[in-house]
Enzyme design. Structure first.
Site, PDB file in Angstrom:
ATOM      1  N   ASP A 278     -10.389 -49.507  42.788  1.00 24.18           N
ATOM      2  CA  ASP A 278     -10.374 -48.481  41.749  1.00 24.18           C
ATOM      3  C   ASP A 278      -9.585 -47.290  42.292  1.00 24.18           C
ATOM      4  O   ASP A 278      -9.863 -46.818  43.394  1.00 24.18           O
ATOM      5  CB  ASP A 278     -11.817 -48.049  41.462  1.00 24.18           C
ATOM      6  CG  ASP A 278     -12.109 -47.970  39.983  1.00 24.18           C
ATOM      7  OD1 ASP A 278     -11.347 -47.283  39.282  1.00 24.18           O
ATOM      8  OD2 ASP A 278     -13.091 -48.576  39.547  1.00 24.18           O
TER       9      ASP A 278
ATOM     10  N   ASP B 159      -8.041 -45.225  37.105  1.00 25.44           N
ATOM     11  CA  ASP B 159      -9.048 -44.483  36.352  1.00 25.44           C
ATOM     12  C   ASP B 159      -8.416 -43.364  35.509  1.00 25.44           C
ATOM     13  O   ASP B 159      -7.562 -42.624  36.017  1.00 25.44           O
ATOM     14  CB  ASP B 159      -9.996 -43.861  37.393  1.00 25.44           C
ATOM     15  CG  ASP B 159     -11.258 -43.281  36.805  1.00 25.44           C
ATOM     16  OD1 ASP B 159     -12.061 -44.056  36.288  1.00 25.44           O
ATOM     17  OD2 ASP B 159     -11.432 -42.051  36.888  1.00 25.44           O
TER      18      ASP B 159
ATOM     19  N   GLU C 195      -6.823 -47.461  32.799  1.00 30.73           N
ATOM     20  CA  GLU C 195      -7.799 -47.028  31.799  1.00 30.73           C
ATOM     21  C   GLU C 195      -7.096 -45.951  30.984  1.00 30.73           C
ATOM     22  O   GLU C 195      -6.783 -44.882  31.510  1.00 30.73           O
ATOM     23  CB  GLU C 195      -9.049 -46.472  32.473  1.00 30.73           C
ATOM     24  CG  GLU C 195     -10.130 -46.135  31.460  1.00 30.73           C
ATOM     25  CD  GLU C 195     -11.231 -45.250  32.032  1.00 30.73           C
ATOM     26  OE1 GLU C 195     -12.326 -45.242  31.469  1.00 30.73           O
ATOM     27  OE2 GLU C 195     -10.984 -44.540  33.023  1.00 30.73           O
TER      28      GLU C 195
ATOM     29  N   HIS D 233     -18.614 -50.861  33.383  1.00 28.61           N
ATOM     30  CA  HIS D 233     -19.685 -49.994  33.871  1.00 28.61           C
ATOM     31  C   HIS D 233     -19.895 -48.757  32.998  1.00 28.61           C
ATOM     32  O   HIS D 233     -20.805 -47.977  33.260  1.00 28.61           O
ATOM     33  CB  HIS D 233     -19.372 -49.564  35.308  1.00 28.61           C
ATOM     34  CG  HIS D 233     -18.141 -48.729  35.381  1.00 28.61           C
ATOM     35  ND1 HIS D 233     -16.890 -49.217  35.062  1.00 28.61           N
ATOM     36  CD2 HIS D 233     -17.955 -47.431  35.702  1.00 28.61           C
ATOM     37  CE1 HIS D 233     -16.002 -48.247  35.179  1.00 28.61           C
ATOM     38  NE2 HIS D 233     -16.615 -47.149  35.573  1.00 28.61           N
ATOM     39  N   ASP D 234     -19.024 -48.553  31.998  1.00 31.28           N
ATOM     40  CA  ASP D 234     -19.172 -47.397  31.112  1.00 31.28           C
ATOM     41  C   ASP D 234     -19.706 -47.788  29.730  1.00 31.28           C
ATOM     42  O   ASP D 234     -19.866 -46.923  28.862  1.00 31.28           O
ATOM     43  CB  ASP D 234     -17.819 -46.699  30.907  1.00 31.28           C
ATOM     44  CG  ASP D 234     -17.299 -46.067  32.180  1.00 31.28           C
ATOM     45  OD1 ASP D 234     -18.106 -45.694  33.044  1.00 31.28           O
ATOM     46  OD2 ASP D 234     -16.056 -45.961  32.322  1.00 31.28           O
TER      47      ASP D 234
HETATM   48  C1  GLC Z   1     -13.614 -43.400  34.092  1.00 35.91           C
HETATM   49  C2  GLC Z   1     -14.670 -44.203  34.801  1.00 35.91           C
HETATM   50  C3  GLC Z   1     -15.979 -43.516  34.628  1.00 35.91           C
HETATM   51  C4  GLC Z   1     -15.877 -42.131  35.238  1.00 35.91           C
HETATM   52  C5  GLC Z   1     -14.697 -41.350  34.677  1.00 35.91           C
HETATM   53  C6  GLC Z   1     -14.363 -40.162  35.517  1.00 35.91           C
HETATM   54  O1  GLC Z   1     -13.821 -43.340  32.734  1.00 35.91           O
HETATM   55  O2  GLC Z   1     -14.667 -45.515  34.310  1.00 35.91           O
HETATM   56  O3  GLC Z   1     -17.043 -44.231  35.173  1.00 35.91           O
HETATM   57  O4  GLC Z   1     -17.042 -41.425  34.992  1.00 35.91           O
HETATM   58  O5  GLC Z   1     -13.542 -42.135  34.653  1.00 35.91           O
HETATM   59  O6  GLC Z   1     -13.805 -40.568  36.731  1.00 35.91           O
END
Ligand code: GLC
Length: 549
Positions: A100, A205, A259, A326-327
């Site tokens: 990540d 991320d 993402e 995980h979100d």
């Molecule tokens: C992304 C991650 C999440 C995190 C956010 C800030 O959305 O998937 O878990 O809280 O970024 O880093």
């Protein structure tokens, strides 16, 4: 330039939430040795790539998405030797590891940030957005942006009176300043460090937010999205990512999945055409069970899930496919049926995910049909975003805390999918030997766990194995073109087509029998019901792949 194997187009990815996968030393936290110990499980499942949620040094305010040292392992997860061992053992099994990459922000415990806020000015001050407050006394925030977790995006700095730093997420995640050439170089150095070690690539991320175009007030958006237009998908963000590719990534056989958010056709294609990313996660389909504000639950509608997915299948040549991470809350709770058709609907979701065009991402526990963590209480909640949002809902709606948390828990509490993985029905679901876990285990482990699933030939896990193996060996599912047929109420159908071979996929997203009208001559390849089915009478949550003959 290194030749690219594009292995990411042929493999299924499995996301490991490092804190909750397997706790080998019984201290309550998942660890690297625990992952190494379970590699054979993943191999047997048919996995070709692991995406490892952050294992770097971190205070864990946002569970590792707040990095304090990009080149060292958080002692909670083990040591660098443990990481090297994981890499080596994964390699032996032909499983690649993807890290990540959290570079929009660092933890406020990162050395850079600690130096940046020292009273004496130094080069690190410009690594972040550290700005003087507005007004005569500098006691007003530099702009009106809001954090993605709700609440203001600026926080006062005690050591620098009158100054604030910006955080688009929680207040210990300070945003990096990508106007600064040195920040870009630091990231290039981090990329090389891990690629030289032998990792295959990165999941980037919130990558579409790394470059802020201006720090103006934004008066055009609803409260919680203030600023979005000034920091999402900016021109220079694309340029920086292309630079990572040409300066660093091209020297390795690698891949990047991003993402991303606030996408449209043009933006999505720019990510791919400008070689910024090899694929991205879109979020349109995740609103399928929400109202216009993501914090309020809405009624699940098949078309709200499937249409956006179909749309993206047609817009870009390659995409990251997912129903969970995980979100997100667990997919069977959201899109399936947890009662009478639990197994059938979990298998339907598996078949759906694994028959689309792109790289499928399975999130730990999805393959055994893990469900939401219903017994959760506010006091046990560990998700920083859920805690922030509960406070905001309390303030805005004047609800008491428990009432506010109930709303948040139904839609966005990320703990649901983060509870320790259920390996068996022994203590703590076999996650460890009984030590109290960092987040409470979901009592459902007594019914839903790997061991029981392995022993049942008709289980969800065995269906995932069958589907993944089928896909791994099948060019139509891996490389075939996608063509949608229809989404009529709850019946969904589409084609995959490769070198003259055509598959038809039919899904019934409902607990009622339904009719699928197509007079094609077909042969069943895989389905979630054992008996031959009648197209005029599809059973509830039926899912099948047919070859058109
Ligand atoms: C992304 C991650 C999440 C995190 C956010 C800030 O959305 O998937 O878990 O809280 O970024 O880093």
């Amino acid at each position: 330039m290194k030749t690219q194997s594009n292995e990411f187009k042929k493999r299924v990815v499995y996301q490991i939430y490092s804190s909750s996968f397997y706790d080998s030393n019984n201290d309550g936290w998942g660890d690297l040795k625990g992952i190494t110990a379970k590699l054979d499980y993943l191999k047997d499942l048919g996995i070709g790539i692991i995406w490892l949620s952050p294992v770097f040094v971190s205070p864990m305010d946002d569970m590792g998405y707040d990095i304090a040292d990009y080149k060292n392992i958080n002692p909670r997860f083990g040591t660098m030797e443990d990481f090297d061992e994981l890499l080596e053992e994964a390699n032996k099994r032909d499983i690649k590891i993807v890290m990540d990459l959290v570079i929009n922000h660092t933890s406020t415990e990162h050395e850079w940030f600690k130096k940046a806020i020292e009273p004496e000015e130094n080069k690190y001050r410009d690594y972040y957005f550290i700005k003087e407050g507005k007004g005569k006394k500098h006691n007003k925030m530099p702009n009106n942006w809001q954090s993605c977790f709700t609440g203001p995006a600026w926080k006062k700095i005690d050591s620098l009176p009158g100054y604030y730093y910006m955080h688009l997420f929680c207040d210990t995640q300070a945003d990096l300043n990508y106007y600064n050439e040195e920040v870009i170089k630091e990231v290039e150095d981090i990329l090389r460090f891990w690629l030289d070690k032998g990792v295959y690539g990165f999941r980037c991320d919130v990558i579409n937010k790394i470059r802020k175009s201006s720090l103006k007030d934004d008066h055009t958006r609803p409260l919680y999205f203030k600023g979005l237009k000034y920091y999402s998908n900016q021109d220079n963000m694309f340029k920086i990512l292309t630079r990572f590719r040409t300066e660093v990534l091209d020297d390795y056989d690698t891949f990047l999945v991003g993402e991303t958010g606030e996408l449209n056709k043009e933006v999505g294609n720019r990510f791919l055409n400008e070689r910024c990313l090899d694929m991205f996660f879109e979020f349109d389909h995740t609103n399928a069970d929400k109202t216009f504000l993501p914090v309020f639950k809405g009624k699940f509608k098949t078309k709200k899930l499937v249409k956006p997915i179909f749309k993206w299948q047609k817009i870009v040549p390659w995409i990251a496919l997912y129903l969970e991470n995980h979100d997100q809350l667990r997919s069977v709770n959201r899109y399936g049926n947890v009662d009478k058709y639990y197994k059938e609907s979990a298998k339907l979701l598996a078949l759906f995910l694994l028959t689309l065009k792109g790289t499928p991402f399975i999130y730990q526990g999805e393959e055994i049909g893990m469900l939401n963590y219903e017994q959760v209480k506010y006091e046990d909640c560990k998700d920083v975003a859920a805690i922030y949002t509960t406070e905001t809902v309390q303030k805005l709606l004047r609800f008491n805390r428990d009432r506010a948390f109930k709303i948040v828990n139904e839609t966005i509490n990320r703990d649901h999918a983060r509870v320790p993985f259920a390996w068996s029905n022994s203590v703590n679901g076999g996650f460890n030997a009984g030590h109290e876990t960092w987040l409470k285990v979901n009592d459902l482990y007594k019914k839903i766990n790997v061991k029981d699933e392995e022993n049942d030939s008709n289980s969800i896990l065995n269906f995932y194995k069958k589907m993944i193996r089928f896909r791994n060996n099948d060019d139509v599912l891996k490389f075939g073109d996608f063509k949608d047929e229809y989404v009529k109420k709850n019946i969904v159908s589409y084609y995959r087509n490769y070198e003259g071979k055509i598959y038809l996929i039919v899904l019934n997203f409902s607990d009622k029998k339904a009719k699928y009208c197509n007079l094609l001559n077909v042969k069943t390849l895989i389905s979630n019901y054992e008996n031959e089915i009648d197209f005029n009478d599809l059973p509830p949550y039926f899912a099948g792949i047919f070859e058109v003959i």
